[in-house]
Design an enzyme around this catalytic site. Structure first.
Site: not given
Length: 536
Positions: A272, A124, A179, A181
């Site tokens: 989540d 995004d 994610d 990282d």
């Protein structure tokens, strides 16, 4: 949190001569001399401290649950798939150019049949991450990797929206989410997928570890805080059959479960946890595998850490408002309901702590005329419930994870308490916004990758923290004044605990202002460099 509320319990100033007289007379000197105004201060003060202490005492229940049920964590699946299922790996990104390369490099190393694997890069991004990642994915796809690039120009739903949009195009029966990282180990899918051979399992969550744990004192403190969650809380809840949450990354979800629970929804900032509770209310079971470690990156600056904590605090409070009524009406046991309450509402303690802080100085003055024995009668149980529960909780977590190096946590604990103090104002703002129904954007945590962390990344964070650091410095000055008052009345016992408040607020405020100053200098330097290059 309760760990900072507990510090207030030590503030019961009395001069040494009053202590001596109280002991000699075996009486609570002056306790019956309190006027109505004094009680107007003391009653709400101790009511709030009692609430904070209850949240602290809950840590003992977590510790007990962990010690009693940790053996229930499965090491191998009961059965295995005869034929492996198709898996879609989803990688949500937003302006995270610094970590794209290491993320894709690690995901491409996952050991799984290529014909059964699909990798979705859900980007995004609105900066140069978009063209860079799009070109990188195109090259990888041309090399034969099963990877697709999906870019949204409309960020509706933020991460939840990206995951839902990706699932609409996905071919997999299971969705592994990482994610930007995170660096999943090569055998991640091999170790986790067979647990889904039980058709009732909806989620398999693994434990986070930290690539930059030793980068600074700040990252060490964060690692200690998260270790308590992943080492004790998840194990205790899973072992007792209580609800626990998918952490948004480093886990796998069954596609049918996501749809059955209503899909990814974006009316909270912790999509989540929202999905996790909706799914478990539907009867789906979650599995936690702490022996599978998934490395990640911790925020390296104070403001980035606060942004992350604000998002979690606001999001969990939103989930509590959204789902607790349904949880209390559900046909589940009272233990599941109670644990859901403690799991989803702990951030309410932040605004309570702000009120306690405002009352602390007048209460200290009133309690100057109260005897030493009253502290043993009232304060001691609260201290045991809150402060010592924190010590027990985090030291046990470190001992379980690092049996040969856990003692270092003893020296980190005071800084953990200070950082808990540093979150009070920012998280109070987040909780109040959630209670008022104020919606806000999903603000990502800045990520720089270990190699870039030393300079805080090539793209210095372009943001302003506004009034927050000045409010934190103001609170630091307030507690510094109380420390000076304690010196005046010879209450030296309270000084170490007051200085944790002082150092916590000053740490947050001054470090944020310093980091913003450095960011401006980098931005000016980079802008000047661009102008020179353009002229030449």
């Amino acid at each position: 949190m309760d760990l900072i509320g507990s510090l207030a319990l030590f503030l019961a100033p009395s001069k040494v001569d009053r202590w001596t007289r109280a002991l000699t007379d075996n009486t609570f000197s002056g306790i019956h001399q309190l006027g109505w105004f004094d009680w107007l201060l003391l009653v709400p003060y101790f009511v709030l401290l009692t609430i904070l202490a209850i949240y602290g005492a809950h840590r003992y229940a977590v510790v007990r649950g962990y010690l009693k049920y940790k053996h229930r964590v499965p090491l191998v699946p009961e059965t295995k798939f005869a034929a492996l299922p198709r898996v879609t790996v989803q990688l949500p990104l937003f302006n995270e150019r610094n970590v794209v390369d290491q993320l894709l490099e690690s995901v491409l190393k996952l050991r799984y049949p290529k014909e059964l694997l699909e990798i979705q890069v859900l980007d995004d991004s609105t900066d140069d991450t978009h063209p860079y990642t799009e070109a990188l994915v195109a090259r990888l796809k041309a090399q034969g990797h099963p990877i697709e690039y999906i870019h949204r120009t409309d960020r509706t739903g933020f991460k939840a929206g990206a995951l839902q949009a990706g699932m609409a195009q996905a071919k997999g029966e299971f969705m592994a989410v990482f994610d930007a990282d995170f660096i999943p180990p090569e055998d991640f899918l091999e170790k986790t997928i067979h647990f889904f051979s039980d058709p009732n399992i909806g989620v398999v969550q693994t434990r986070w570890t930290y690539l930059n744990r030793d980068f600074s004192l700040l990252t060490e403190v964060q690692a200690l805080m998260l270790d308590g969650h992943f080492a004790l809380e998840h194990v205790a809840r899973f072992g007792q059959g209580l609800f626990f949450n998918f952490n948004g990354t480093a886990g796998i979800l069954r596609r049918v479960m996501i749809n059955d629970a209503g899909g990814w929804q974006h009316d909270t900032l912790t999509e989540d946890s929202d999905l996790s509770y909706r799914a478990q209310l539907k009867g789906w079971r979650f599995i936690y595998l702490p022996w599978i470690e998934c490395p990640s990156e911790l925020p390296v600056d104070t403001y980035g850490f606060q942004v992350q904590q604000q998002r979690w605090a606001k999001g969990l409070t939103q989930v509590a408002l959204k789902l607790l009524p349904a949880i209390f009406r559900a046909k589940i046991g009272w233990r599941e309901k109670a644990e859901a309450w403690f799991h989803l509402t702990p951030n309410l303690s932040y605004p309570l702590m702000v009120i306690v802080s405002a009352l602390m100085l007048p209460v200290m003055i009133v309690r100057f005329y109260i005897g030493w024995g009253q502290m043993l009668l009232i304060d001691a149980p609260l201290i045991v419930c809150s402060f010592w529960s924190v010590v027990t909780f985090y030291l046990l977590a470190e001992h379980e994870l690092y049996p040969n190096n856990w003692k270092r946590a003893i020296f980190i604990l005071p800084f953990l308490l200070a950082m808990g103090v540093a979150l009070t104002i920012s998280n109070t703002k987040a909780v109040i916004e959630a209670l008022m129904g104020k919606q806000s954007a999903f603000v990502r945590t800045p990520k720089y990758a270990p190699k870039a962390a030393g300079s805080l990344g090539a793209t210095a964070y372009k943001r302003k923290s506004g009034w927050l650091p000045f409010a934190e410095i103001g609170m630091g000055c307030f507690f510094l004044f109380m420390a000076l008052y304690c010196i005046e009345v010879m209450n030296f016992f309270a000084l170490p605990f007051l200085m944790i408040f002082v150092s916590g607020y000053f740490w947050a405020g001054f470090s944020t202002l310093w980091q913003e100053h450095q960011a401006r200098l980098r931005y000016q330097r980079d802008s000047a460099k661009v102008e020179v290059e353009a002229i030449s």
